[in-house]
Scaffold this active site. Sequence first.
Site, PDB file in Angstrom:
ATOM      1  N   ASP A  60      56.251  31.660  26.774  1.00  0.00           N
ATOM      2  CA  ASP A  60      55.725  31.095  25.524  1.00  0.00           C
ATOM      3  C   ASP A  60      56.703  30.236  24.724  1.00  0.00           C
ATOM      4  O   ASP A  60      56.338  29.728  23.655  1.00  0.00           O
ATOM      5  CB  ASP A  60      55.188  32.233  24.629  1.00  0.00           C
ATOM      6  CG  ASP A  60      56.243  33.309  24.330  1.00  0.00           C
ATOM      7  OD1 ASP A  60      57.454  32.998  24.390  1.00  0.00           O
ATOM      8  OD2 ASP A  60      55.850  34.448  24.035  1.00  0.00           O
ATOM      9  N   HIS A  72      59.640  33.579  34.655  1.00  0.00           N
ATOM     10  CA  HIS A  72      58.241  33.391  35.051  1.00  0.00           C
ATOM     11  C   HIS A  72      57.688  32.024  34.667  1.00  0.00           C
ATOM     12  O   HIS A  72      56.483  31.854  34.557  1.00  0.00           O
ATOM     13  CB  HIS A  72      57.372  34.510  34.449  1.00  0.00           C
ATOM     14  CG  HIS A  72      57.644  35.859  35.063  1.00  0.00           C
ATOM     15  ND1 HIS A  72      57.216  37.050  34.508  1.00  0.00           N
ATOM     16  CD2 HIS A  72      58.309  36.205  36.190  1.00  0.00           C
ATOM     17  CE1 HIS A  72      57.607  38.065  35.273  1.00  0.00           C
ATOM     18  NE2 HIS A  72      58.280  37.576  36.287  1.00  0.00           N
ATOM     19  N   ASN A 114      58.805  35.942  29.447  1.00  0.00           N
ATOM     20  CA  ASN A 114      57.766  35.284  28.656  1.00  0.00           C
ATOM     21  C   ASN A 114      57.703  33.795  28.971  1.00  0.00           C
ATOM     22  O   ASN A 114      58.716  33.170  29.258  1.00  0.00           O
ATOM     23  CB  ASN A 114      58.021  35.507  27.167  1.00  0.00           C
ATOM     24  CG  ASN A 114      58.007  36.983  26.815  1.00  0.00           C
ATOM     25  OD1 ASN A 114      57.511  37.784  27.598  1.00  0.00           O
ATOM     26  ND2 ASN A 114      58.551  37.353  25.684  1.00  0.00           N
ATOM     27  N   TYR A 166      44.246  29.784  30.996  1.00  0.00           N
ATOM     28  CA  TYR A 166      45.587  29.339  30.604  1.00  0.00           C
ATOM     29  C   TYR A 166      45.533  28.363  29.437  1.00  0.00           C
ATOM     30  O   TYR A 166      46.414  28.354  28.587  1.00  0.00           O
ATOM     31  CB  TYR A 166      46.354  28.760  31.805  1.00  0.00           C
ATOM     32  CG  TYR A 166      47.030  29.866  32.587  1.00  0.00           C
ATOM     33  CD1 TYR A 166      48.215  30.433  32.131  1.00  0.00           C
ATOM     34  CD2 TYR A 166      46.455  30.398  33.733  1.00  0.00           C
ATOM     35  CE1 TYR A 166      48.823  31.478  32.803  1.00  0.00           C
ATOM     36  CE2 TYR A 166      47.050  31.442  34.420  1.00  0.00           C
ATOM     37  CZ  TYR A 166      48.244  31.977  33.950  1.00  0.00           C
ATOM     38  OH  TYR A 166      48.838  33.028  34.601  1.00  0.00           O
ATOM     39  N   ARG A 169      45.327  30.507  26.455  1.00  0.00           N
ATOM     40  CA  ARG A 169      46.623  31.135  26.152  1.00  0.00           C
ATOM     41  C   ARG A 169      47.634  30.096  25.638  1.00  0.00           C
ATOM     42  O   ARG A 169      48.435  30.376  24.760  1.00  0.00           O
ATOM     43  CB  ARG A 169      47.196  31.840  27.389  1.00  0.00           C
ATOM     44  CG  ARG A 169      46.571  33.202  27.636  1.00  0.00           C
ATOM     45  CD  ARG A 169      47.278  33.964  28.734  1.00  0.00           C
ATOM     46  NE  ARG A 169      48.572  34.518  28.358  1.00  0.00           N
ATOM     47  CZ  ARG A 169      48.757  35.708  27.813  1.00  0.00           C
ATOM     48  NH1 ARG A 169      47.735  36.487  27.549  1.00  0.00           N
ATOM     49  NH2 ARG A 169      49.972  36.138  27.527  1.00  0.00           N
ATOM     50  N   ASN A 171      61.500  49.571  22.755  1.00  0.00           N
ATOM     51  CA  ASN A 171      60.073  49.591  23.106  1.00  0.00           C
ATOM     52  C   ASN A 171      59.435  50.777  22.385  1.00  0.00           C
ATOM     53  O   ASN A 171      59.938  51.895  22.491  1.00  0.00           O
ATOM     54  CB  ASN A 171      59.921  49.744  24.631  1.00  0.00           C
ATOM     55  CG  ASN A 171      58.522  49.416  25.118  1.00  0.00           C
ATOM     56  OD1 ASN A 171      57.542  49.781  24.471  1.00  0.00           O
ATOM     57  ND2 ASN A 171      58.424  48.725  26.241  1.00  0.00           N
ATOM     58  N   GLY A 200      60.860  45.120  25.026  1.00  0.00           N
ATOM     59  CA  GLY A 200      59.434  44.772  25.072  1.00  0.00           C
ATOM     60  C   GLY A 200      58.897  44.469  26.451  1.00  0.00           C
ATOM     61  O   GLY A 200      58.070  43.581  26.604  1.00  0.00           O
ATOM     62  N   THR A 201      59.363  45.237  27.430  1.00  0.00           N
ATOM     63  CA  THR A 201      58.791  45.052  28.765  1.00  0.00           C
ATOM     64  C   THR A 201      58.386  46.395  29.355  1.00  0.00           C
ATOM     65  O   THR A 201      59.096  47.388  29.191  1.00  0.00           O
ATOM     66  CB  THR A 201      59.743  44.271  29.715  1.00  0.00           C
ATOM     67  OG1 THR A 201      59.204  44.286  31.038  1.00  0.00           O
ATOM     68  CG2 THR A 201      61.151  44.808  29.732  1.00  0.00           C
ATOM     69  N   CYS A 230      51.673  19.604  39.309  1.00  0.00           N
ATOM     70  CA  CYS A 230      50.737  19.384  40.406  1.00  0.00           C
ATOM     71  C   CYS A 230      50.829  20.597  41.322  1.00  0.00           C
ATOM     72  O   CYS A 230      51.931  21.023  41.682  1.00  0.00           O
ATOM     73  CB  CYS A 230      51.142  18.110  41.152  1.00  0.00           C
ATOM     74  SG  CYS A 230      50.261  17.920  42.702  1.00  0.00           S
TER      75      CYS A 230
END
Length: 250
Positions: free
Chosen positions: A108, A123, A106, A71, A74, A216, A190-191, A131
Amino acid sequence: MKNLFDFPKELLAELHAARHVTVLTGAGTSAESGVPTFRDAQTGLWAQYDPEELATPEAFQHNPKLVWDWYAWRRQLVARAEPNPGHYALVELEKLVPKFTLITQNVDSLHQRAGSSRVIELHGNISRIICSKERTVIQNWDDNNDCPRCPFCNNLLRPDVVWFGETLPPDALMAAYHAAQHCDVFLCIGTSGLVQPAASLPAAAIHNNIMTVEINPDTTPLSPHADYHLKTPSGRVLPALVTALKNYTP
Ligand code: OAD
């Protein structure tokens, strides 16, 4: 500017008349920003790992350092990435319709960095660190050679993302379903449509007879059911769609 895409008139008419447009985005939306999609081959050091095996609570329990490092890699990649023309086109689209809901899988922040005002993150967000026990957001941590620990309770820190097998933030999911079921046009961009429950959002729109448009370059399980499938990378087709919409006269 000449529009290179010949969009169906009915699609432009529906978008032009829409009071509420809902958009669901996935990793493909960030592909043109250089963020590899989840199911793309991993590069370099990480080529030997399957992301679906790293993004799980079990992987974290078994080898927290490995998951943390993946991670961290990323996170660095995402921090260096810039929004692409597809992200900016969605900011423009938001200004053209009375009500606009942007739902993303996403993690990001590229939609937010492009200027989208309210983004439903299904997500989570890779830049937020929490924590793993108390789920408090932690601003500073000691990045030594091990997986960092919570400065308050000494439990392990983790990214605030949803892993496979974990539940999605309930408020975000509820808002997403509501927006999918109560809009006039639903765009799915885009999925791969393979990960539930996000994959059921376009189905909810279709069930309510809402015009559904997929963007897509590949075919997905949604493709045969969508009203339109624009088989082009989102960074190319979205700016053209917005231009066509601005120039549209009923
Ligand atoms: P995927 O990696 O499964 O799918 C990316 C999709 O984007 C594919 O269908 C590609 O064909 C498409 N694509 C690639 N380049 C594109 C472009 N330039 N324009 C438009 N589409 C393009 O990503 P997601 O569907 O987002 O979950 O995956 C959903 C979730 O599964 C992720 O959020 C993540 C993952 O495992 C968790 O981490 C829980």
